[in-house]
Scaffold this motif. Structure first.
Motif, PDB file in Angstrom:
ATOM      1  N   GLY A 109       0.820  -1.195   0.000  1.00  0.00           N
ATOM      2  CA  GLY A 109       0.000   0.000   0.000  1.00  0.00           C
ATOM      3  C   GLY A 109       0.858   1.250   0.000  1.00  0.00           C
ATOM      4  O   GLY A 109       2.094   1.188   0.059  1.00  0.00           O
ATOM      5  N   PRO A 110       0.233   2.422  -0.060  1.00  0.00           N
ATOM      6  CA  PRO A 110       0.979   3.683  -0.051  1.00  0.00           C
ATOM      7  C   PRO A 110       1.533   3.971   1.329  1.00  0.00           C
ATOM      8  O   PRO A 110       1.089   3.397   2.332  1.00  0.00           O
ATOM      9  CB  PRO A 110      -0.090   4.707  -0.449  1.00  0.00           C
ATOM     10  N   GLY A 111       2.492   4.850   1.400  1.00  0.00           N
ATOM     11  CA  GLY A 111       3.065   5.183   2.703  1.00  0.00           C
ATOM     12  C   GLY A 111       4.155   6.225   2.624  1.00  0.00           C
ATOM     13  O   GLY A 111       4.272   6.968   1.643  1.00  0.00           O
ATOM     14  N   VAL A 112       4.973   6.240   3.658  1.00  0.00           N
ATOM     15  CA  VAL A 112       6.028   7.245   3.812  1.00  0.00           C
ATOM     16  C   VAL A 112       7.329   6.562   4.216  1.00  0.00           C
ATOM     17  O   VAL A 112       7.314   5.600   4.985  1.00  0.00           O
ATOM     18  CB  VAL A 112       5.629   8.289   4.884  1.00  0.00           C
ATOM     19  N   GLU A 113       8.436   7.060   3.690  1.00  0.00           N
ATOM     20  CA  GLU A 113       9.763   6.591   4.079  1.00  0.00           C
ATOM     21  C   GLU A 113      10.540   7.734   4.719  1.00  0.00           C
ATOM     22  O   GLU A 113      10.577   8.849   4.189  1.00  0.00           O
ATOM     23  CB  GLU A 113      10.539   6.075   2.868  1.00  0.00           C
ATOM     24  N   VAL A 114      11.150   7.448   5.877  1.00  0.00           N
ATOM     25  CA  VAL A 114      11.992   8.426   6.572  1.00  0.00           C
ATOM     26  C   VAL A 114      13.399   7.863   6.662  1.00  0.00           C
ATOM     27  O   VAL A 114      13.586   6.707   7.042  1.00  0.00           O
ATOM     28  CB  VAL A 114      11.463   8.716   7.999  1.00  0.00           C
ATOM     29  N   GLN A 115      14.389   8.680   6.326  1.00  0.00           N
ATOM     30  CA  GLN A 115      15.781   8.242   6.413  1.00  0.00           C
ATOM     31  C   GLN A 115      16.546   9.173   7.344  1.00  0.00           C
ATOM     32  O   GLN A 115      16.534  10.395   7.175  1.00  0.00           O
ATOM     33  CB  GLN A 115      16.434   8.224   5.036  1.00  0.00           C
ATOM     34  N   LEU A 116      17.204   8.572   8.345  1.00  0.00           N
ATOM     35  CA  LEU A 116      18.009   9.311   9.318  1.00  0.00           C
ATOM     36  C   LEU A 116      19.477   8.979   9.107  1.00  0.00           C
ATOM     37  O   LEU A 116      19.836   7.809   8.997  1.00  0.00           O
ATOM     38  CB  LEU A 116      17.600   8.946  10.745  1.00  0.00           C
ATOM     39  N   THR A 117      20.332  10.011   9.064  1.00  0.00           N
ATOM     40  CA  THR A 117      21.745   9.818   8.758  1.00  0.00           C
ATOM     41  C   THR A 117      22.612  10.652   9.679  1.00  0.00           C
ATOM     42  O   THR A 117      22.241  11.763  10.057  1.00  0.00           O
ATOM     43  CB  THR A 117      22.053  10.224   7.295  1.00  0.00           C
ATOM     44  N   ASP A 118      23.798  10.118  10.028  1.00  0.00           N
ATOM     45  CA  ASP A 118      24.768  10.886  10.812  1.00  0.00           C
ATOM     46  C   ASP A 118      25.207  12.124  10.040  1.00  0.00           C
ATOM     47  O   ASP A 118      25.213  12.147   8.808  1.00  0.00           O
ATOM     48  CB  ASP A 118      26.011  10.037  11.120  1.00  0.00           C
ATOM     49  N   SER A 119      25.605  13.144  10.787  1.00  0.00           N
ATOM     50  CA  SER A 119      26.132  14.353  10.158  1.00  0.00           C
ATOM     51  C   SER A 119      27.501  14.080   9.542  1.00  0.00           C
ATOM     52  O   SER A 119      28.281  13.274  10.047  1.00  0.00           O
ATOM     53  CB  SER A 119      26.254  15.468  11.206  1.00  0.00           C
ATOM     54  N   LYS A 120      27.796  14.764   8.452  1.00  0.00           N
ATOM     55  CA  LYS A 120      29.105  14.670   7.811  1.00  0.00           C
ATOM     56  C   LYS A 120      30.068  15.743   8.312  1.00  0.00           C
ATOM     57  O   LYS A 120      31.181  15.882   7.815  1.00  0.00           O
ATOM     58  CB  LYS A 120      28.945  14.791   6.288  1.00  0.00           C
ATOM     59  N   LEU A 121      29.636  16.492   9.312  1.00  0.00           N
ATOM     60  CA  LEU A 121      30.458  17.568   9.862  1.00  0.00           C
ATOM     61  C   LEU A 121      31.691  16.999  10.571  1.00  0.00           C
ATOM     62  O   LEU A 121      31.558  16.147  11.456  1.00  0.00           O
ATOM     63  CB  LEU A 121      29.627  18.384  10.857  1.00  0.00           C
ATOM     64  N   PRO A 122      32.907  17.415  10.191  1.00  0.00           N
ATOM     65  CA  PRO A 122      34.118  16.925  10.875  1.00  0.00           C
ATOM     66  C   PRO A 122      34.113  17.329  12.342  1.00  0.00           C
ATOM     67  O   PRO A 122      33.574  18.378  12.716  1.00  0.00           O
ATOM     68  CB  PRO A 122      35.259  17.627  10.113  1.00  0.00           C
ATOM     69  N   VAL A 123      34.717  16.494  13.166  1.00  0.00           N
ATOM     70  CA  VAL A 123      34.737  16.757  14.607  1.00  0.00           C
ATOM     71  C   VAL A 123      35.396  18.095  14.912  1.00  0.00           C
ATOM     72  O   VAL A 123      34.951  18.836  15.798  1.00  0.00           O
ATOM     73  CB  VAL A 123      35.481  15.618  15.345  1.00  0.00           C
ATOM     74  N   ASP A 124      36.460  18.439  14.170  1.00  0.00           N
ATOM     75  CA  ASP A 124      37.160  19.696  14.450  1.00  0.00           C
ATOM     76  C   ASP A 124      36.397  20.924  13.958  1.00  0.00           C
ATOM     77  O   ASP A 124      36.828  22.056  14.164  1.00  0.00           O
ATOM     78  CB  ASP A 124      38.567  19.676  13.844  1.00  0.00           C
ATOM     79  N   LYS A 125      35.236  20.703  13.301  1.00  0.00           N
ATOM     80  CA  LYS A 125      34.414  21.821  12.835  1.00  0.00           C
ATOM     81  C   LYS A 125      33.134  21.975  13.662  1.00  0.00           C
ATOM     82  O   LYS A 125      32.243  22.749  13.297  1.00  0.00           O
ATOM     83  CB  LYS A 125      34.036  21.607  11.363  1.00  0.00           C
ATOM     84  N   LEU A 126      33.053  21.236  14.755  1.00  0.00           N
ATOM     85  CA  LEU A 126      31.862  21.312  15.596  1.00  0.00           C
ATOM     86  C   LEU A 126      31.659  22.728  16.136  1.00  0.00           C
ATOM     87  O   LEU A 126      32.605  23.349  16.623  1.00  0.00           O
ATOM     88  CB  LEU A 126      31.973  20.345  16.776  1.00  0.00           C
ATOM     89  N   PRO A 127      30.418  23.242  16.075  1.00  0.00           N
ATOM     90  CA  PRO A 127      30.151  24.555  16.674  1.00  0.00           C
ATOM     91  C   PRO A 127      30.380  24.515  18.183  1.00  0.00           C
ATOM     92  O   PRO A 127      30.311  23.454  18.809  1.00  0.00           O
ATOM     93  CB  PRO A 127      28.674  24.787  16.347  1.00  0.00           C
TER      94      PRO A 127
END
Length: 251
Positions: A109-127
């Motif tokens: 049947g019809p529906g929705v797909e959600v995709q969750l992914t880790d950030s690609k932000l380098p650790v040394d660029k963390l705010p």
């Protein structure tokens, strides 16, 4: 863009969630031997899971027990009754209807797909004010999406390559998830069959998903939602027999 981390709702790590729980359990053990504390937390400050999730879990348990009882009765009557026995046919029809609700049949049947992914932000660029824990997807994030989809009327659901039911548990181990004995790494793919517009609305309204989206904007966590005209899900292959049961003393 200025980084004002104080405006974000704090996403507690699993360790920060466990510390108060351990303290509470220790206090209970010293104070009394007759109480057990249970509970689960999401990343938000909301108290407990939505009532609709608890009701869905209880309904699934009741239907599973009824299905197993009916299957046993069908087997007994089939052995004793003549072919075409009306009573056998009626019970079998009722059992077949319950297999759908218990996740024991293929669905589409019809529906929705959600995709969750880790950030690609380098650790040394963390705010400033953010840590490594803030740029990875955790158990609470996956559970928040699952809860919102059930609340939105999902009729069936898949996480990665597995069909799940309302009692399926997602567990976090480091930066991976364990689902029904299998280990998965991000990206995490969650699909639900149901009315797409209603499912999307519930994702938008969920306070827990809203908090996750704050971090999507702040540190680049991945969040993608897509609608589909047709999904095909296999039957749930796991055991539906409870390993143990406890009395709900809150009712």
């Amino acid at each position: 863009m200025a980084r004002h981390t104080t405006f974000l709702t704090k996403r507690p790590t699993m360790w920060s969630l466990l510390v108060p729980v351990v303290a509470i359990i220790a206090g209970i053990l010293f104070a009394t031997s007759g109480s057990v504390a249970q509970g689960r937390s999401l990343r938000s400050d909301a108290a407990g899971l939505p009532d609709i999730i608890r009701e869905q879990t209880q309904a699934n348990t009741r239907m599973t027990e009824e299905l197993e009882s009916l299957n046993t009765e069908v087997d007994e009557l089939t052995r004793d009754g003549a072919p075409g026995n009306a009573e056998v046919d009626a019970i079998k029809d009722k059992g077949d209807a319950l297999t759908v609700a218990a996740g024991r049949t293929d669905v589409e049947g019809p529906g929705v797909e959600v995709q969750l992914t880790d950030s690609k932000l380098p650790v040394d660029k963390l705010p400033e004010g953010f840590s490594v824990d803030d740029i990875v997807v955790h158990q609470q994030d996956v559970q928040a999406v699952v809860n919102a989809l059930w609340a939105g009327g999902a009729e069936a659901m898949m996480i990665q390559d597995q069909r799940i039911i309302s009692t399926s548990a997602v567990r976090c181990v480091g930066n991976t998830l364990i689902l029904q004995g299998r280990v998965y790494s991000p990206p995490y793919r969650i699909r639900a069959i149901g009315e797409p517009s209603r499912l999307r609305d519930m994702l938008t309204q969920s306070p827990e998903v809203q908090i996750y989206q704050e971090y999507v904007r702040a540190v680049g966590l991945g969040y993608d939602v897509r609608s589909s005209d047709r999904f095909e899900f296999p039957a749930y292959a796991g055991s539906i027999t409870p390993d143990h049961a406890a009395v709900d003393r809150g009712r």
